[in-house]
Design a protein around this motif. Sequence first.
Motif, PDB file in Angstrom:
ATOM      1  N   GLN A   8     -19.059 -13.622  38.556  1.00 39.74           N
ATOM      2  CA  GLN A   8     -17.662 -13.205  38.504  1.00 39.74           C
ATOM      3  C   GLN A   8     -17.467 -11.833  39.146  1.00 39.74           C
ATOM      4  O   GLN A   8     -16.376 -11.281  39.127  1.00 39.74           O
ATOM      5  N   SER A   9     -18.538 -11.280  39.739  1.00 36.77           N
ATOM      6  CA  SER A   9     -18.483  -9.943  40.318  1.00 36.77           C
ATOM      7  C   SER A   9     -17.585  -9.899  41.550  1.00 36.77           C
ATOM      8  O   SER A   9     -17.877 -10.541  42.564  1.00 36.77           O
ATOM      9  N   PRO A  10     -16.502  -9.125  41.521  1.00 37.54           N
ATOM     10  CA  PRO A  10     -15.661  -8.989  42.717  1.00 37.54           C
ATOM     11  C   PRO A  10     -16.395  -8.291  43.851  1.00 37.54           C
ATOM     12  O   PRO A  10     -16.094  -8.529  45.026  1.00 37.54           O
ATOM     13  N   ALA A  11     -17.366  -7.434  43.512  1.00 36.52           N
ATOM     14  CA  ALA A  11     -18.121  -6.728  44.548  1.00 36.52           C
ATOM     15  C   ALA A  11     -18.991  -7.697  45.341  1.00 36.52           C
ATOM     16  O   ALA A  11     -19.064  -7.620  46.577  1.00 36.52           O
ATOM     17  N   ARG A  12     -19.667  -8.629  44.659  1.00 43.46           N
ATOM     18  CA  ARG A  12     -20.482  -9.622  45.370  1.00 43.46           C
ATOM     19  C   ARG A  12     -19.609 -10.509  46.254  1.00 43.46           C
ATOM     20  O   ARG A  12     -19.971 -10.824  47.387  1.00 43.46           O
ATOM     21  N   LEU A  13     -18.471 -10.904  45.715  1.00 43.27           N
ATOM     22  CA  LEU A  13     -17.557 -11.735  46.484  1.00 43.27           C
ATOM     23  C   LEU A  13     -17.082 -10.995  47.731  1.00 43.27           C
ATOM     24  O   LEU A  13     -17.011 -11.571  48.825  1.00 43.27           O
ATOM     25  N   ALA A  14     -16.793  -9.701  47.588  1.00 45.48           N
ATOM     26  CA  ALA A  14     -16.323  -8.907  48.725  1.00 45.48           C
ATOM     27  C   ALA A  14     -17.396  -8.773  49.795  1.00 45.48           C
ATOM     28  O   ALA A  14     -17.103  -8.820  50.990  1.00 45.48           O
ATOM     29  N   VAL A  15     -18.656  -8.613  49.369  1.00 46.55           N
ATOM     30  CA  VAL A  15     -19.760  -8.512  50.331  1.00 46.55           C
ATOM     31  C   VAL A  15     -19.861  -9.795  51.141  1.00 46.55           C
ATOM     32  O   VAL A  15     -19.980  -9.770  52.375  1.00 46.55           O
ATOM     33  N   LEU A  16     -19.815 -10.942  50.467  1.00 43.85           N
ATOM     34  CA  LEU A  16     -19.921 -12.224  51.164  1.00 43.85           C
ATOM     35  C   LEU A  16     -18.739 -12.454  52.102  1.00 43.85           C
ATOM     36  O   LEU A  16     -18.914 -12.905  53.246  1.00 43.85           O
ATOM     37  N   ARG A  17     -17.559 -12.155  51.639  1.00 40.13           N
ATOM     38  CA  ARG A  17     -16.378 -12.339  52.479  1.00 40.13           C
ATOM     39  C   ARG A  17     -16.443 -11.461  53.731  1.00 40.13           C
ATOM     40  O   ARG A  17     -16.107 -11.896  54.832  1.00 40.13           O
ATOM     41  N   ALA A  18     -16.867 -10.205  53.554  1.00 42.58           N
ATOM     42  CA  ALA A  18     -16.978  -9.302  54.695  1.00 42.58           C
ATOM     43  C   ALA A  18     -18.033  -9.783  55.685  1.00 42.58           C
ATOM     44  O   ALA A  18     -17.963  -9.477  56.878  1.00 42.58           O
ATOM     45  N   ALA A  19     -19.009 -10.560  55.179  1.00 35.27           N
ATOM     46  CA  ALA A  19     -20.079 -11.084  56.023  1.00 35.27           C
ATOM     47  C   ALA A  19     -19.784 -12.494  56.526  1.00 35.27           C
ATOM     48  O   ALA A  19     -20.683 -13.184  57.011  1.00 35.27           O
ATOM     49  N   GLY A  20     -18.535 -12.951  56.379  1.00 30.70           N
ATOM     50  CA  GLY A  20     -18.130 -14.207  56.987  1.00 30.70           C
ATOM     51  C   GLY A  20     -18.267 -15.450  56.145  1.00 30.70           C
ATOM     52  O   GLY A  20     -18.111 -16.563  56.654  1.00 30.70           O
ATOM     53  N   VAL A  21     -18.553 -15.292  54.847  1.00 32.37           N
ATOM     54  CA  VAL A  21     -18.718 -16.457  53.971  1.00 32.37           C
ATOM     55  C   VAL A  21     -17.617 -16.449  52.912  1.00 32.37           C
ATOM     56  O   VAL A  21     -17.385 -15.425  52.258  1.00 32.37           O
ATOM     57  N   GLU A  22     -16.955 -17.578  52.743  1.00 27.60           N
ATOM     58  CA  GLU A  22     -15.904 -17.720  51.730  1.00 27.60           C
ATOM     59  C   GLU A  22     -16.405 -18.681  50.657  1.00 27.60           C
ATOM     60  O   GLU A  22     -16.230 -19.896  50.756  1.00 27.60           O
ATOM     61  N   PRO A  23     -17.055 -18.158  49.604  1.00 25.59           N
ATOM     62  CA  PRO A  23     -17.641 -19.042  48.597  1.00 25.59           C
ATOM     63  C   PRO A  23     -16.641 -19.487  47.543  1.00 25.59           C
ATOM     64  O   PRO A  23     -15.586 -18.865  47.354  1.00 25.59           O
ATOM     65  N   SER A  24     -16.993 -20.550  46.850  1.00 24.88           N
ATOM     66  CA  SER A  24     -16.305 -20.894  45.611  1.00 24.88           C
ATOM     67  C   SER A  24     -16.979 -20.075  44.516  1.00 24.88           C
ATOM     68  O   SER A  24     -18.196 -19.886  44.528  1.00 24.88           O
ATOM     69  N   VAL A  25     -16.207 -19.573  43.588  1.00 23.13           N
ATOM     70  CA  VAL A  25     -16.761 -18.763  42.499  1.00 23.13           C
ATOM     71  C   VAL A  25     -16.745 -19.576  41.218  1.00 23.13           C
ATOM     72  O   VAL A  25     -15.700 -20.076  40.800  1.00 23.13           O
ATOM     73  N   VAL A  26     -17.927 -19.722  40.610  1.00 27.58           N
ATOM     74  CA  VAL A  26     -18.052 -20.410  39.331  1.00 27.58           C
ATOM     75  C   VAL A  26     -18.834 -19.495  38.395  1.00 27.58           C
ATOM     76  O   VAL A  26     -19.984 -19.141  38.685  1.00 27.58           O
ATOM     77  N   VAL A  27     -18.228 -19.090  37.302  1.00 29.46           N
ATOM     78  CA  VAL A  27     -18.877 -18.175  36.363  1.00 29.46           C
ATOM     79  C   VAL A  27     -19.792 -18.960  35.440  1.00 29.46           C
ATOM     80  O   VAL A  27     -19.397 -19.969  34.855  1.00 29.46           O
ATOM     81  N   SER A  28     -21.024 -18.483  35.299  1.00 34.06           N
ATOM     82  CA  SER A  28     -22.046 -19.232  34.558  1.00 34.06           C
ATOM     83  C   SER A  28     -21.855 -19.200  33.048  1.00 34.06           C
ATOM     84  O   SER A  28     -22.153 -20.163  32.353  1.00 34.06           O
ATOM     85  N   GLY A  29     -21.387 -18.085  32.513  1.00 38.54           N
ATOM     86  CA  GLY A  29     -21.275 -17.940  31.071  1.00 38.54           C
ATOM     87  C   GLY A  29     -22.608 -17.771  30.365  1.00 38.54           C
ATOM     88  O   GLY A  29     -22.702 -17.914  29.138  1.00 38.54           O
ATOM     89  N   VAL A  30     -23.660 -17.445  31.124  1.00 38.79           N
ATOM     90  CA  VAL A  30     -24.997 -17.299  30.549  1.00 38.79           C
ATOM     91  C   VAL A  30     -25.061 -16.081  29.623  1.00 38.79           C
ATOM     92  O   VAL A  30     -24.514 -15.020  29.935  1.00 38.79           O
ATOM     93  N   ASP A  31     -25.738 -16.243  28.497  1.00 37.11           N
ATOM     94  CA  ASP A  31     -25.985 -15.139  27.575  1.00 37.11           C
ATOM     95  C   ASP A  31     -27.202 -14.374  28.108  1.00 37.11           C
ATOM     96  O   ASP A  31     -28.343 -14.777  27.894  1.00 37.11           O
ATOM     97  N   GLU A  32     -26.958 -13.292  28.828  1.00 40.79           N
ATOM     98  CA  GLU A  32     -28.028 -12.557  29.477  1.00 40.79           C
ATOM     99  C   GLU A  32     -29.020 -11.982  28.474  1.00 40.79           C
ATOM    100  O   GLU A  32     -30.234 -11.970  28.725  1.00 40.79           O
ATOM    101  N   ASP A  33     -28.531 -11.509  27.346  1.00 38.03           N
ATOM    102  CA  ASP A  33     -29.428 -10.949  26.326  1.00 38.03           C
ATOM    103  C   ASP A  33     -30.376 -12.014  25.788  1.00 38.03           C
ATOM    104  O   ASP A  33     -31.558 -11.750  25.547  1.00 38.03           O
ATOM    105  N   ALA A  34     -29.867 -13.236  25.604  1.00 35.63           N
ATOM    106  CA  ALA A  34     -30.706 -14.320  25.090  1.00 35.63           C
ATOM    107  C   ALA A  34     -31.774 -14.718  26.099  1.00 35.63           C
ATOM    108  O   ALA A  34     -32.927 -14.985  25.732  1.00 35.63           O
TER     109      ALA A  34
END
Length: 206
Positions: A8-34
């Motif tokens: 869900q990072s807007p920064a990652r999305l911006a990097v990809l877009r600036a580099a010519g890739v328009e991805p679909s964004v799907v948030v994982s919902g993973v419990d990182e601590d677990a």
Amino acid sequence: MHFVLASQSPARLAVLRAAGVEPSVVVSGVDEDAVAAALTDPSREELVTALALAKAEAVLGMITSTDTVVVGCDSMLSFQGEMLGKPGDAETARKRWAQMAGGTGDLLTGHAVLRIEGGSRVTRSTGTQITRVRFSAPSPAEVDAYIATGEPLQVAGAFTLDGLGGWFVEGIDGDPSSVVGISLPLTRRLLAEVGVSVTDLWSPTS
């Protein structure tokens, strides 16, 4: 080829877009601590890569396209032997900046690339990019003002390179895109390992 960013990072999305890739964004919902708690004495590289892979695998189960590549990422700052993720609250962010000011740390970003072919076959490739970050020593008033913006609370290491935090970074040694959240050079290599050329992902307007 359907490109999915498991973040869900807007920064990652911006990097990809600036580099010519328009991805679909799907948030994982993973419990990182677990995920982290389930690992047994992982190295710092193993930790961020395991988190990236968990995100990509979670999103993979939501995909219906028959030819898709999923990219998951996770970033943490290694500073004085401690792995620092998102501070989450102002007090933690303030303590981290008191610790980091004038120092140097390693920003690690784990990457996981999963490819679905023919609706069933899955290939994967993983890796970690490490970039050295040299921090300046902002004044207490500057730190308070930065924390008040809310930006450092939800980013690895309590800083950004491409946002307001960039004022307090003296320099980096390595890949700037990785510090933002996704390494373009590493992602290109991982895509190639699963049989995908990054040039095939460029949008028509690039």
